[in-house]
Design an enzyme around this catalytic site. Structure first.
Site, PDB file in Angstrom:
ATOM      1  NE  ARG A  30      68.749 -48.973 -66.023  1.00  0.00           N
ATOM      2  CZ  ARG A  30      69.089 -48.600 -64.791  1.00  0.00           C
ATOM      3  NH1 ARG A  30      68.332 -48.904 -63.767  1.00  0.00           N
ATOM      4  NH2 ARG A  30      70.203 -47.934 -64.567  1.00  0.00           N
ATOM      5  CG  ASN A  48      70.305 -52.075 -66.184  1.00  0.00           C
ATOM      6  OD1 ASN A  48      69.823 -51.933 -67.296  1.00  0.00           O
ATOM      7  ND2 ASN A  48      71.179 -51.225 -65.673  1.00  0.00           N
TER       8      ASN A  48
END
Length: 105
Positions: A30, A48
């Site tokens: 990320r 996520n």
């Protein structure tokens, strides 16, 4: 009176939803995607998912979004990307400002 315009070609903006599968959590995926998106001028978010995948929404010029999609197939050094599903989104549901990490869903 004639109008002068320095830019006669409008920039085409697209939005794509990405679902990335593989070893993509716990490897700075990320954070790395935020950096990659910011470098390309892409707006949106990444998060996520509880199933172990990573989900993202990317909005920007066609070339920039495609470049981020290409990056998503590799990810950061410790990731193992098994697949990236890309879906067209007609319009983002909310205005974008930058590219951010969101909470897990």
């Amino acid at each position: 009176m004639p109008q002068s315009s320095s830019n006669t070609t409008p920039t085409i903006t697209i939005t794509r939803h990405l679902l990335i599968r593989g070893r993509v959590q716990g490897v700075s995926y990320r954070w790395s995607m935020v950096q990659a998106a910011q470098q390309r001028g892409v707006q949106g978010w990444v998060r996520n998912r509880r199933d172990g995948s990573v989900e993202a929404l990317a909005t920007g010029p066609v070339e920039a979004v495609q470049s981020l999609i290409d990056w998503a197939h590799q990810g950061p050094a410790h990731a193992r990307v098994d697949g990236v599903e890309v879906c067209n989104v007609s319009e983002p549901a909310e205005p974008r400002a930058g590219f951010v990490q969101r909470d897990t869903v």
